[in-house]
Design a protein around this motif. Structure first.
Motif, mmCIF file in Angstrom:
data_model
loop_
_atom_site.group_PDB
_atom_site.id
_atom_site.type_symbol
_atom_site.label_atom_id
_atom_site.label_comp_id
_atom_site.label_asym_id
_atom_site.label_seq_id
_atom_site.Cartn_x
_atom_site.Cartn_y
_atom_site.Cartn_z
ATOM 1 N N PRO A 1 -2.152 3.692 -2.227
ATOM 2 C CA PRO A 1 -2.560 2.425 -2.855
ATOM 3 C C PRO A 1 -3.248 2.681 -4.191
ATOM 4 N N ARG A 2 -3.042 1.764 -5.104
ATOM 5 C CA ARG A 2 -3.716 1.836 -6.400
ATOM 6 C C ARG A 2 -4.303 0.471 -6.709
ATOM 7 N N ARG B 1 1.158 8.146 -10.317
ATOM 8 C CA ARG B 1 0.383 7.511 -11.377
ATOM 9 C C ARG B 1 -0.739 6.692 -10.802
ATOM 10 N N GLU C 1 0.811 -1.200 0.000
ATOM 11 C CA GLU C 1 0.000 0.000 0.000
ATOM 12 C C GLU C 1 0.856 1.266 0.000
ATOM 13 N N TYR C 2 2.158 1.111 0.049
ATOM 14 C CA TYR C 2 3.038 2.270 0.153
ATOM 15 C C TYR C 2 3.922 2.385 -1.078
ATOM 16 N N GLN D 1 6.019 9.827 -11.560
ATOM 17 C CA GLN D 1 6.369 10.428 -12.839
ATOM 18 C C GLN D 1 6.936 11.818 -12.577
ATOM 19 N N ARG E 1 5.492 4.108 -10.193
ATOM 20 C CA ARG E 1 4.295 4.933 -10.096
ATOM 21 C C ARG E 1 4.582 6.401 -9.841
ATOM 22 N N TYR F 1 1.865 6.727 1.525
ATOM 23 C CA TYR F 1 0.716 5.828 1.417
ATOM 24 C C TYR F 1 -0.078 6.204 0.168
ATOM 25 N N ASP G 1 -2.028 13.042 -7.733
ATOM 26 C CA ASP G 1 -1.464 14.067 -6.857
ATOM 27 C C ASP G 1 0.001 14.313 -7.204
ATOM 28 N N THR H 1 0.645 10.862 2.361
ATOM 29 C CA THR H 1 -0.439 10.134 1.704
ATOM 30 C C THR H 1 -0.719 10.817 0.377
ATOM 31 N N ALA H 2 -1.074 10.031 -0.598
ATOM 32 C CA ALA H 2 -1.343 10.604 -1.921
ATOM 33 C C ALA H 2 -2.267 9.689 -2.676
ATOM 34 N N GLU H 3 -3.036 10.290 -3.558
ATOM 35 C CA GLU H 3 -3.911 9.548 -4.442
ATOM 36 C C GLU H 3 -3.380 9.665 -5.867
ATOM 37 N N PRO H 4 -3.774 8.761 -6.730
ATOM 38 C CA PRO H 4 -3.324 8.886 -8.112
ATOM 39 C C PRO H 4 -3.674 10.244 -8.697
#
Lengths: 428, 236
Positions: A182-183, A428, A130-131, A379, A377, A180, A349, A344-347
């Protein structure tokens, strides 16, 4: 065959255990030894050997009783000091366990940190899937070959290599940064429940669905192919097959953006601003530290003689101290610390990374090169690289479909000199 | 010797693999989740946040007390118990109005998000329009949602916020494939049984209407507005 009172005494000293049984057997054996005639006649040899084995097994298993329940503390330890109005609150009635004493919140149980935090009940290792990790030097240790090629540089690695006065090239990894993010993906399988009924199957395809499929065809004009990749079944990542395309040949020199003097909020650490290690910041940094090198000593110098740190030569039991200067052996060292703008980040961000490097050795170092091999993941955001020192910046595509960022510091680093490089990545 | 044998057997039983190679994606709903609960860990009683996405215009309703509640526009963010099966009713499907699809969602694993971030990172359950239409046509669609292994993740971005997916080949088990690429966390099935025509649906069809926690819908954060100062500083 002197199993008797001495062994029983040992068992008693360890307490807990199967004490009663062991003592009874030991007493029986001792009683038998006091009457040798009865002992030889009444007990066959195999019975004596079995009894000795049983005693050995029992005595060797002596240990304190283990319970899974947490250690119980006395009520006073949980309740803290008794409140003045506790008696008035619960007169003559035993207070329930939830309301202990007069305090609103009980004192927490003693906590002894042992290693990195992990959710209770989760067996190690930590669910790392998840990281996202960036930094450190996982896998094979990175090394610089005579032709300046870096071997052992896997994805996620962040290292710095430099040349010393005696001609050596040393490599120093940074600390890893955990984010953190997760994708998810999905695997689909479609099964027709009427495979054998061909007529029904054809009749199921109705014309009104055609326009929808036409739209989907246009959407699917992207580069994705929703077909199972057979090669992904291998243990190696599928990206490894892309390694045929050039090895270091495609490398572009990019102009570094001007360095912003203002520090970012996530860089509000003394070790990032000034390059000095503050003990109070260790807890923040130690969460992602795997390659901590020289963080154990205080960096501040108390006495300076001839621009060198002096050490106490005479003990402090006297009314004065005598300081001397010992010529230290050459010890070139580079400290590199990495921090991220978020945990923490989401795709989609964007994450800002900052690398602080300092020459903490006792001699100048040159050709300082900082290399960050981004993970799959992450870029790199173009034109986001910055450097506080004059440097050449290059990017190069790596084997996992991301980029290798490379800063080559132009001027040598004096003792105590350091700098900051920054860059941004999109998740990503 | 007996003690030694018992110890070895106990340790072998405890060292059960984390993957689902012994299971199949075609197993009935609830079978894989129940086995997952028997493996131990902090799974029982945990409400895993799940975000159910559907095509624009579609409505989703969950089962409460052996009946479906009022339809809610997608997306829907709820907390579901690990190991239980939830029956969902999807209505107002674009270009298929009047047709209802009853997918099932089975959560077989959980996430370990940082503190106060549990609701932010939900498992996305995407009910695509193509899947809904195929289910309405009588086909059975199984989607195994898995958490990507960072080392094996594809170096591509999610297009338009939709998760990456692919079809497995003929004769392949989607659960086994997902196990090889990451950690399966949920199974979506649609196109199976339909409720009876008259009267409320029975409890078996709704799998007992397990409880769920309703969370407010996620608010998509817009990108930060462009600021002129940093750009000007870079051009210096």
């Amino acid at each position: 065959m002197t199993v008797g009172p001495s062994a029983a005494t040992d068992c008693e000293s360890t307490s807990g255990c199967h004490g009663h049984l062991a003592r009874a057997v030991a007493r029986a054996l001792a009683r038998r030894q006091w009457h040798p005639v009865v002992h030889h006649k009444a007990m066959p040899r195999y019975w004596r050997l079995g009894l000795v084995a049983l005693c050995t097994l029992i005595l060797s298993s002596c240990r304190a009783p283990v319970t899974n329940s947490p250690p119980t503390l006395p009520r006073e330890a949980l309740a803290g000091p008794p409140a003045a109005d506790s008696a008035a609150a619960c007169p003559e009635v035993a207070c329930p366990d939830e309301v202990i004493g007069g305090t609103s919140q009980p004192a927490p149980l003693p906590y002894a940190p042992a290693g990195p935090w992990s959710p209770p009940g989760i067996k190690q290792p930590w669910p790392e899937d998840e990281y996202l990790v960036d930094g450190g030097d996982r896998g094979l240790p990175a090394a610089v070959r005579p032709d300046w090629q870096i071997q052992g540089l896997e994805s996620e690695d962040t290292i710095a290599h430099f040349d010393t006065l005696d001609g050596r090239t040393l490599v120093e990894p940074s600390n890893p940064v955990f984010i953190y993010a997760p994708r998810f993906a999905s695997v689909r399988k479609v099964v027709s429940l009427a495979q054998d009924e061909q007529t029904d199957q054809l009749g199921a395809v109705q014309q009104p669905t055609v326009p929808v499929r036409c739209d989907e065809l246009q959407i699917a004009a992207s580069s994705k192919q929703h077909v199972e990749a057979i090669r992904q079944n291998s243990a190696e990542p599928p990206i490894i097959y892309r390694s045929r395309s050039g090895d270091g040949a495609v490398s572009s020199v990019q102009r570094l953006g001007s360095f912003q003097d203002a520090f970012q909020p996530y860089e509000n650490l003394k070790v990032i601003r000034e390059g000095k290690v503050d003990k109070t910041e260790r807890a923040l940094l130690a969460a992602g530290i795997a390659a901590a090198i020289i963080w154990t000593d205080t960096e501040s110098v108390q006495i300076m003689l001839d621009h060198q740190a002096a050490t106490v030569d005479v003990g402090d039991q006297q009314d004065h101290d005598v300081y001397t200067v010992n010529e230290p052996p050459p010890c070139p060292r580079l400290r590199i610390i990495k921090v991220a703008s978020t945990q923490t980040a989401e795709p989609g961000d964007v994450i800002d990374f900052t690398l602080r490097f300092d020459n903490v050795g006792n001699q100048p170092i040159g050709n300082v090169t900082i290399v960050d091999n981004l993970t799959t993941r992450l870029q790199y955001v173009p034109d986001s690289a910055q450097s506080s020192l004059k440097a050449d910046f290059r990017t190069q595509q790596n084997d996992v479909g991301s980029d290798v960022l490379r800063w080559e510091i132009t001027d040598p680093l004096r003792v105590g000199q350091g700098g900051v490089v920054r860059f941004s990545c999109r998740v990503r | 010797m007996v003690i030694l044998l018992l110890t070895c057997v106990g340790r072998l039983a405890a060292r059960q693999d984390e993957v689902h190679y012994l299971h199949q994606g075609a197993m009935p709903p609830g079978a894989i989740g129940s086995v997952q609960l028997q493996r131990g860990g902090p799974l029982p009683g945990f409400f895993q946040p799940v975000e159910i996405k559907a095509p624009p215009g579609a409505a989703i309703s969950l089962a409460v007390g052996n009946t479906f509640e009022q339809p809610t526009p997608a997306p829907l963010r709820v907390g579901m118990l690990v190991g239980r099966v939830y029956r969902v009713r999807v209505t107002q499907i674009p270009l298929a109005e009047g047709i209802e699809v009853f997918p099932t969602i089975e959560i077989i694993d959980r996430l370990y998000a940082p503190k106060n971030q549990k609701r932010r990172f939900a498992i996305p359950i995407e009910l695509t329009e193509e899947d809904l239409h195929m289910a309405a046509q009588g086909k059975f669609v199984t989607r195994v949602i898995y958490l990507e292994d960072p080392f094996r993740a594809l170096p591509v971005s999610e297009s338009q916020g939709r998760q990456n997916w692919f079809d497995v080949g003929r004769g392949r088990d989607p659960l086994a494939v997902a196990d090889q690429l990451g950690r399966p966390v949920a199974i979506l099935r649609m196109g199976g049984r339909l409720p009876r025509d008259n009267g409320p649906p029975d409890a078996a069809f709704l799998f007992g209407s397990p409880p769920f926690a309703r969370y407010p819908a996620s608010v998509r954060r817009l990108p930060a507005p462009p600021t002129s100062k940093p750009a000007a500083a870079r051009k210096k």
